[in-house]
Structure formats: C-alpha cells, structure tokens
Design a protein around this motif. Structure first.
Motif, PDB file in Angstrom:
ATOM      1  N   HIS A 357     -43.328  15.074-115.618  1.00 17.13           N
ATOM      2  CA  HIS A 357     -42.319  15.556-116.574  1.00 17.13           C
ATOM      3  C   HIS A 357     -41.392  14.435-117.036  1.00 17.13           C
ATOM      4  N   GLY A 358     -41.949  13.242-117.196  1.00 17.79           N
ATOM      5  CA  GLY A 358     -41.132  12.129-117.664  1.00 17.79           C
ATOM      6  C   GLY A 358     -40.645  11.259-116.536  1.00 17.79           C
ATOM      7  N   ARG A 359     -39.355  11.360-116.220  1.00 18.81           N
ATOM      8  CA  ARG A 359     -38.774  10.511-115.200  1.00 18.81           C
ATOM      9  C   ARG A 359     -39.378  10.814-113.833  1.00 18.81           C
ATOM     10  N   PRO A 360     -39.767   9.770-113.078  1.00 17.83           N
ATOM     11  CA  PRO A 360     -40.391   9.978-111.766  1.00 17.83           C
ATOM     12  C   PRO A 360     -39.467  10.741-110.817  1.00 17.83           C
ATOM     13  N   LYS A 361     -40.049  11.699-110.077  1.00 21.49           N
ATOM     14  CA  LYS A 361     -39.258  12.521-109.167  1.00 21.49           C
ATOM     15  C   LYS A 361     -39.957  12.643-107.810  1.00 21.49           C
ATOM     16  N   VAL A 362     -39.140  12.796-106.765  1.00 19.28           N
ATOM     17  CA  VAL A 362     -39.620  13.147-105.443  1.00 19.28           C
ATOM     18  C   VAL A 362     -39.022  14.504-105.101  1.00 19.28           C
ATOM     19  N   HIS A 363     -39.857  15.447-104.737  1.00 15.21           N
ATOM     20  CA  HIS A 363     -39.399  16.821-104.562  1.00 15.21           C
ATOM     21  C   HIS A 363     -38.847  17.078-103.164  1.00 15.21           C
ATOM     22  N   GLN A 364     -37.910  16.255-102.759  1.00 22.06           N
ATOM     23  CA  GLN A 364     -37.141  16.475-101.536  1.00 22.06           C
ATOM     24  C   GLN A 364     -35.877  15.626-101.622  1.00 22.06           C
ATOM     25  N   GLY A 365     -34.889  15.968-100.815  1.00 16.51           N
ATOM     26  CA  GLY A 365     -33.648  15.216-100.822  1.00 16.51           C
ATOM     27  C   GLY A 365     -33.834  13.827-100.239  1.00 16.51           C
ATOM     28  N   TRP A 366     -33.038  12.872-100.732  1.00 12.26           N
ATOM     29  CA  TRP A 366     -33.192  11.489-100.283  1.00 12.26           C
ATOM     30  C   TRP A 366     -32.908  11.345 -98.789  1.00 12.26           C
ATOM     31  N   ALA A 367     -31.840  11.935 -98.295  1.00 15.19           N
ATOM     32  CA  ALA A 367     -31.465  11.771 -96.888  1.00 15.19           C
ATOM     33  C   ALA A 367     -32.495  12.410 -95.966  1.00 15.19           C
ATOM     34  N   ALA A 368     -32.929  13.617 -96.293  1.00 20.13           N
ATOM     35  CA  ALA A 368     -33.963  14.259 -95.478  1.00 20.13           C
ATOM     36  C   ALA A 368     -35.236  13.432 -95.500  1.00 20.13           C
ATOM     37  N   MET A 369     -35.515  12.796 -96.646  1.00 19.09           N
ATOM     38  CA  MET A 369     -36.690  11.940 -96.747  1.00 19.09           C
ATOM     39  C   MET A 369     -36.578  10.728 -95.823  1.00 19.09           C
ATOM     40  N   GLN A 370     -35.364  10.201 -95.660  1.00 26.04           N
ATOM     41  CA  GLN A 370     -35.173   9.066 -94.760  1.00 26.04           C
ATOM     42  C   GLN A 370     -35.570   9.429 -93.336  1.00 26.04           C
ATOM     43  N   VAL A 371     -35.256  10.644 -92.918  1.00 25.55           N
ATOM     44  CA  VAL A 371     -35.606  11.080 -91.570  1.00 25.55           C
ATOM     45  C   VAL A 371     -37.110  11.303 -91.456  1.00 25.55           C
ATOM     46  N   ARG A 372     -37.702  11.882 -92.494  1.00 24.92           N
ATOM     47  CA  ARG A 372     -39.134  12.190 -92.448  1.00 24.92           C
ATOM     48  C   ARG A 372     -40.015  10.946 -92.561  1.00 24.92           C
ATOM     49  N   THR A 373     -39.472   9.868 -93.081  1.00 24.05           N
ATOM     50  CA  THR A 373     -40.268   8.643 -93.248  1.00 24.05           C
ATOM     51  C   THR A 373     -39.989   7.618 -92.156  1.00 24.05           C
ATOM     52  N   THR A 374     -39.244   8.012 -91.131  1.00 24.43           N
ATOM     53  CA  THR A 374     -38.771   7.052 -90.141  1.00 24.43           C
ATOM     54  C   THR A 374     -38.866   7.634 -88.738  1.00 24.43           C
ATOM     55  N   THR A 375     -39.080   6.763 -87.754  1.00 22.79           N
ATOM     56  CA  THR A 375     -39.056   7.195 -86.350  1.00 22.79           C
ATOM     57  C   THR A 375     -38.202   6.238 -85.525  1.00 22.79           C
ATOM     58  N   ASN A 376     -37.719   6.739 -84.408  1.00 26.80           N
ATOM     59  CA  ASN A 376     -36.979   5.939 -83.435  1.00 26.80           C
ATOM     60  C   ASN A 376     -37.856   5.653 -82.219  1.00 26.80           C
ATOM     61  N   PHE A 377     -37.325   4.858 -81.306  1.00 25.49           N
ATOM     62  CA  PHE A 377     -37.971   4.681 -80.008  1.00 25.49           C
ATOM     63  C   PHE A 377     -36.909   4.262 -78.995  1.00 25.49           C
ATOM     64  N   SER A 378     -37.137   4.579 -77.732  1.00 22.70           N
ATOM     65  CA  SER A 378     -36.277   4.155 -76.621  1.00 22.70           C
ATOM     66  C   SER A 378     -34.794   4.340 -76.924  1.00 22.70           C
ATOM     67  N   THR A 379     -34.419   5.522 -77.365  1.00 22.82           N
ATOM     68  CA  THR A 379     -33.024   5.745 -77.742  1.00 22.82           C
ATOM     69  C   THR A 379     -32.091   5.869 -76.544  1.00 22.82           C
ATOM     70  N   ASN A 380     -32.644   5.888 -75.341  1.00 22.91           N
ATOM     71  CA  ASN A 380     -31.795   5.932 -74.143  1.00 22.91           C
ATOM     72  C   ASN A 380     -31.628   4.551 -73.518  1.00 22.91           C
ATOM     73  N   SER A 381     -32.018   3.502 -74.238  1.00 26.78           N
ATOM     74  CA  SER A 381     -32.003   2.153 -73.683  1.00 26.78           C
ATOM     75  C   SER A 381     -31.061   1.241 -74.463  1.00 26.78           C
ATOM     76  N   MET A 382     -29.935   0.869 -73.836  1.00 35.10           N
ATOM     77  CA  MET A 382     -29.031  -0.078 -74.465  1.00 35.10           C
ATOM     78  C   MET A 382     -29.676  -1.454 -74.578  1.00 35.10           C
ATOM     79  N   LEU A 383     -30.571  -1.772 -73.619  1.00 31.39           N
ATOM     80  CA  LEU A 383     -31.283  -3.050 -73.673  1.00 31.39           C
ATOM     81  C   LEU A 383     -32.100  -3.154 -74.956  1.00 31.39           C
ATOM     82  N   TRP A 384     -32.850  -2.087 -75.276  1.00 31.80           N
ATOM     83  CA  TRP A 384     -33.647  -2.119 -76.499  1.00 31.80           C
ATOM     84  C   TRP A 384     -32.766  -2.112 -77.748  1.00 31.80           C
ATOM     85  N   THR A 385     -31.606  -1.495 -77.667  1.00 29.00           N
ATOM     86  CA  THR A 385     -30.689  -1.535 -78.807  1.00 29.00           C
ATOM     87  C   THR A 385     -30.295  -2.971 -79.114  1.00 29.00           C
ATOM     88  N   HIS A 386     -30.019  -3.754 -78.069  1.00 29.38           N
ATOM     89  CA  HIS A 386     -29.666  -5.152 -78.283  1.00 29.38           C
ATOM     90  C   HIS A 386     -30.886  -5.981 -78.694  1.00 29.38           C
TER      91      HIS A 386
END
Length: 457
Positions: A357-386
């Motif tokens: 329909h002309g201008r390119p669109k993604v049929h979901q919200g940007w912020a929700a898309m950030q969560v759906r396109t991303t994963t974490n790991f070792s979130t209980n580890s301060m060592l891995w955070t550093h």
C-alpha cells in the motif's frame, strides 16, 4: 480559521541534513531542530539521522516528558507521495508513538529511576571499568610487541590484547555511541572515539548500528547487521536468497567470524566511505569534526599498531604480523559471537515488510518487535554483564539504548513483568553456551532449508 500545516516530501526533508540545518521526521510530522542541536543533552545523536525519519530513534532515546517539547519545533507534516524517492529509507510500525506496551514500560522504568534518584545514562562504576579496560589493552599491546623476547609468550599476550580490544568495543564505545556513558557531551564523545583508537570508525558504527540495526532490527533489506549484499556469505532467514554453500554455513562461519575486526578496520570503513552506504543505510556527509576523527583515527592506528612495531619490536615483521592477526581474531570472535546470539537464533522473529500500500509497513509495534527479535542470556550473572558489556540483557538494551549497561540488571524485572502483562514473548537462554549452540543450530537449519524443500517436493 486555523491554517493548514505545511506539507513536505521526504525528498525535501532530506536536504536539511546537517547540524546547522537539521530537520527530522517523527511520527509523520516535520521538525526543524537546528536551534536545539547545540543544546541537545545527547550530543551529536540528534543529527545522526538528520533529514530522515527518526521516529524510532526519538522514541527509544527520550523519556516521555520530552514529547511535550516537540511542538515548538514542528514546521509541518510529511506529504505522502507514492513515488517519493526516499520512501524505502524508513518503515512505518503499528501504533507508532502510541504503542500501549511501550508507553507502560517507559512509565515504569522512568518511575524506577526517579524513585531511586538515578541518572539512567550514568553509572559510577563506568569510569573505573573503562580505565581498567583501556589500561589492559595498552599493557598487553606493549607486552606483545616490545616486552617479551619469547614469541610463544607474545602470542598469549596478543590474545589478551585482542580480548581487551573487544572489551573496549563492548563496554566503552558501545555505551558511549548510544549516549549512555556521560552527561558531559564532550567526554561522552571522547569515549565514543575509543573505537577509532582501535582502528574502526565510530561514525560508521553509529550509522550501521544506531541508525540501521536499532531502527530496523532483523528486518531484511533494512537491518545491515543481517544482510548487506547479495550473494551474502550468510543466510539467516528463509526469506533471503539461498546459495549451495549456505548448507555449510554453520561450519565455516565459526571461523569467518574471527575476521570481523580485521574486515571492519581494513575494509568496511573505507568501502562505506567510498560507496556512501552500508548496505541499505545511506551515509550522510560527515562534519569537519567527524572527518577529522575518521582520518586521524586511521592514521593514529597505523602509526602505533604497524609503524612502531616494525621499527622498534624485537620480533620480525612477519612475527609482528602474526601477533596482530592473532589479536584481531580474538577480538572478532568475541564481538561477533556475543552479538549473533542475541538476534540470530531460532526463537526470534524476522519481520516482513509489507509494501503493498505504498509506504513500507511492519504490522506490529516497534517496541514489541524489539523483544520478539531479541534474546537474552545469563541474566543472573553480574560477571557476564561485565564481560559482555550488558549484551546479556540485549532486550533491555534495545528498548532503552540510552541507559548505561550497568543499570540493565535493575530494570530487567520491570521489562520482563510488562512483557508478561502484554503477552509479549520474552526469551532468555540460561547460559551463553546455550545461546551459542542455538545460534549455530539456527544457521544449520536456515542454510539447509532449500535442500529439505527440494527433497520433500
């Protein structure tokens, strides 16, 4: 009678793309922020996408109250023209600017920082951490080329030098180039150029990572981190063209990832400078300061990394070359693997753009898309955070890129709770090794899909 707002095409807006003449498109409206540029708390990030649609960058980098300040700079609206030559430079997301999930999340995260009287962009441990990392890099550089007579021990030192180089990239320049390092603009900019000290360009990095990757995470033909050309050595989504060699990508990419740092320093920056683009991202004209940092950084790197060892090291030129390459492979592997496990794994989405329909669109919200396109790991580890510069909290980083990575563990429970409340899937691997295994399994699956379909047909 109220006058109708002025209408501007994206092509007209694109002409105002310098710090002294800076127009932005935010949620369909045009803002002339030229007068605000010198006073912007985020420094040069305000014109990193000058003359273009900056909706996602504005929303992710600013607290909610800043919206109230936009009105004074509004000069009109975007005139949607079907054949506008710059339509492909942006994507329209659902509920842009009004996404309930993101509004709720920002309210709660901002309330947390306000309650604890904490500046989200600053953390007291960042300066000592930075000093330690930079000192480690310089120390092992000296030991590698000048401090040890034994070549074998120098190789071990070179590996350590490469690791500390990666740490500068992960823990210092990454935050600084997101405006998440200091409230003092000149100091934050200085720390962002730590990447130039490593031979890569902070300017080019901002264009690829901040402008391209963060605005269009995992969106094919928009995110330069998942594809920049055809044919590409990687295939990360079933929508991308497939080559026969992709069936082996889970094998050869493990080795090729080590070339990331070398490729960036010796090839990518110059290719982007000459071509004026990084894949789908068009490179704007550099300011005099940015040009000076780009050229000066390259000269400084050549002098201390190549000229000094060739003149004063007790190792031969060939041995110095081996030491340099070894360090760069460690740096490349560290950077590549930590970034890949966040976005190229089986659990994430690869959004599809609808241009019917002309201008390119993604049929979901940007912020929700950030969560759906991303994963974490070792979130209980301060060592891995550093060790990862906060990349183990990649979801939090993509939702709040201007927050210092040392604050991510604090806002993690808030983000996770709001995701659950809004039924937004939030995925986190229990360890880095689990995430790494998932990455290569994903590469194997996507690289073999063509052959599986052919056999089944």
């Amino acid at each position: 009678m109220e006058s109708r707002p002025e209408k501007y095409s994206l092509e007209e807006v694109s002409k105002h793309n310098t710090p002294n003449d800076c127009w932005l498109v935010i949620w369909g409206r045009v803002y002339d922020v030229s007068a605000w540029v010198p006073h912007h708390p985020g420094g040069n990030l305000i014109f990193v996408r000058a003359g273009k649609d900056s909706s996602q960058l504005f929303e992710s980098y600013h607290p909610l109250y800043v919206r109230k300040l936009l009105g004074r700079y509004c000069i009109g609206e975007v005139n949607e023209v079907a054949n506008d030559s710059l339509q492909q430079s942006t994507v329209e997301y659902c509920e842009s600017g009004t996404e309930p999930f993101y509004l709720t999340l920002k309210e709660r995260v901002e309330a947390y920082f306000e309650k604890h009287k904490v500046n989200p962009r600053v953390h007291p441990n960042m300066l000592p951490k930075s000093i330690l990392v930079i000192a480690g890099y310089m120390l092992f550089f000296y030991i590698t080329f000048f401090g040890l007579q034994s070549f074998s021990l120098s190789v071990l030192s070179a590996l350590a030098m490469g690791y500390f180089a990666a740490q500068i990239g992960l823990s210092i320049q990454h935050d600084a180039n997101h405006g998440a390092y200091s409230n003092v603009n000149w100091f934050g900019y200085l720390m962002s150029t730590s990447l130039d000290f490593l031979g890569a360009s902070s300017f080019m990095w901002r264009q690829q990572h901040v402008v391209g990757h963060h605005s269009f995470t995992n969106v094919d033909n928009y995110d330069p981190d998942i594809r920049v050309k055809d044919p590409d050595v990687r295939r990360v989504t079933s929508k991308q063209p497939i080559q026969k060699y992709h069936s082996f990508q889970h094998v050869y990419l493990g080795a090729l990832y080590g070339l990331l740092a070398l490729k960036g320093v010796l090839l990518d920056d110059f290719a982007a400078y000459i071509s004026g683009s990084i894949g789908p991202v068009k490179i704007p004209k550099m300011t005099n300061l940015e040009t000076g940092v780009f050229i000066g950084g390259k000269i400084l790197y050549i002098m201390y990394m190549f000229v000094l060892p060739s003149l004063f090291s007790h190792h031969s030129i060939f041995q110095c070359a081996v030491l340099y390459v070894a360090s760069q492979f460690v740096c490349g592997w560290t950077l590549a693997l930590l970034f890949q496990v966040a976005h190229v794994v089986p659990e994430v989405d690869f959004p599809v753009v609808d241009s019917s329909h002309g201008r390119p669109k993604v049929h979901q919200g940007w912020a929700a898309m950030q969560v759906r396109t991303t994963t974490n790991f070792s979130t209980n580890s301060m060592l891995w955070t550093h060790l990862s510069g906060g990349l183990n909290y990649q979801i939090e980083h993509h939702l709040f890129p201007s927050v210092c990575h040392l604050h991510y563990p604090s806002i993690h429970p808030i983000v996770k709770a709001v995701c659950e409340e809004f039924n937004v899937p939030y995925y986190s691997y229990p360890s880095f090794w689990a995430a790494l295994k998932a990455h290569f399994l994903h590469l194997k699956k996507v690289g073999s899909e063509h052959f599986e379909l052919r056999l089944s047909g």
